[in-house]
Write an enzyme that holds these catalytic residues in place. Sequence first.
Site, PDB file in Angstrom:
ATOM      1  N   ARG A 173       0.817  -1.224   0.000  1.00  8.36           N
ATOM      2  CA  ARG A 173       0.000   0.000   0.000  1.00  8.36           C
ATOM      3  C   ARG A 173       0.853   1.277   0.000  1.00  8.36           C
ATOM      4  NH1 ARG A 173      -4.663  -2.907   3.648  1.00  8.36           N
ATOM      5  NH2 ARG A 173      -5.853  -3.648   1.850  1.00  8.36           N
ATOM      6  N   GLU A 177      -6.091  -1.634  -4.126  1.00  9.32           N
ATOM      7  CA  GLU A 177      -5.370  -2.176  -2.950  1.00  9.32           C
ATOM      8  C   GLU A 177      -6.108  -1.801  -1.656  1.00  9.32           C
ATOM      9  OE1 GLU A 177      -1.157  -2.506  -2.755  1.00  9.32           O
ATOM     10  OE2 GLU A 177      -0.959  -2.435  -4.939  1.00  9.32           O
TER      11      GLU A 177
END
Length: 384
Positions: free
Chosen positions: A242, A363
Amino acid sequence: MDYFLTEEQQMIKEIAARIAREKIKPVALKYDEEGIFPRDIVKILADSDLCGVYIEEEYGGFGGGIFEMALVVEELSKACGGIALSFAGTGLGAFPIILFGTEEQKQKFLPDIAAGTKLAAFGLTEANAGSDAAGIQTTAVLDGDEYILNGTKQWITNGGEADVYTVIACTNREKGARGFSAFIVEKGTPGFSFGKKENKMGIRASVTSELVFEDCRIPKENLLYREGMGFIVAMKTLDRTRPGVAAQALGIAQGALDEALKYSQEREQFGKSISSFQAVQHMLADMAIQIEAARALVYQTCRYIDSGAKVFSKESAMSKVFASDTAMKVTIDAVQVMGGYGYMKEYPVEKMMRDAKITQIYEGTNQIQRNVIALEMIKELKGK
Ligand code: COS
């Protein structure tokens, strides 16, 4: 701001910045318009030894971590967030192997990824399993020495272009989150094909496709980690990648500010450059403040992860939320500063605005990230 990069990190950043400036910027609008996958740029990244910056040296990489990966993603994204994704999406596909692969699996798959001769992709999302990652329907059934995969993955970055896929499938429906397992599937395996290629708002130089598994048999050695640990493999991978999305957002935002600032000095209205008007100056200042704050958070999060920290879901989520919200706001303001020209496709900021949007979504949406942050804070408080 001096972030005290090491000599190696500075070098990586400069090489990526040069590729972005000289090779990506000139083709970014065309690749976006025509949806061209950047094979030529991947080759340039490979020839410049950037593809393996986050892979250990013993598997052909540079031996860096998330920070080195983020530095490359940020620089490439200043010129094109879509082209940068061929590199970042490979990182997402490779991290399950880096984190959980056996020695044999690492030896077999990582050197080609590090060399840039093979791209990777990560297969988690399905039509009914997005935010609810545990809603996966794809199944994997052990049959002798093979697992048989059936199901369809959706919206997979690098789908069809990658050679190595890390895929999450259900191995035991009754066990909930402990009923999933992670597998490595190679392109060309019988029963593994590619479905619909998506037509997207932004990141159009990146390919997003379905992965279709129809009685696809893979050797049982391709199981990653242990059966039942696939959900954890996915979550731990996303915790690490991330900040890569955050770096992409950061690059897009910086690219947009650079364009708006340059334009504001060239564009004259009422007999002077628009950068002399306070209304424009304040917009530019706010954009710069948010970008620098995002960069400080993203870099520090990467360094924290690379330091060997064990738990960093909260920090990782924070960096993604803050940088992607910043990218969205900054790119909208860049279009505003550039007015009618900003809205036109001849100028790069309308593309940057479209590219920025996905960083708030993929994500894990920013709403999911905020859930993760809040739940981690509550857990920390209870632990005290
Ligand atoms: N690290 C390690 N373990 C984790 C974890 C993490 N970051 N997050 C969850 N887990 C573990 C939990 O501890 C739990 O373990 P136990 O079974 O031992 O209790 C298990 O995984 C299930 O966790 P949880 O109950 O929190 O799962 P949920 O189904 O409620 O889902 C969210 C949690 C929403 C956070 C998860 O589904 C998610 O991240 N969704 C977004 C997915 C995503 O990013 N999709 C984008 C596609 S990939 S490009």
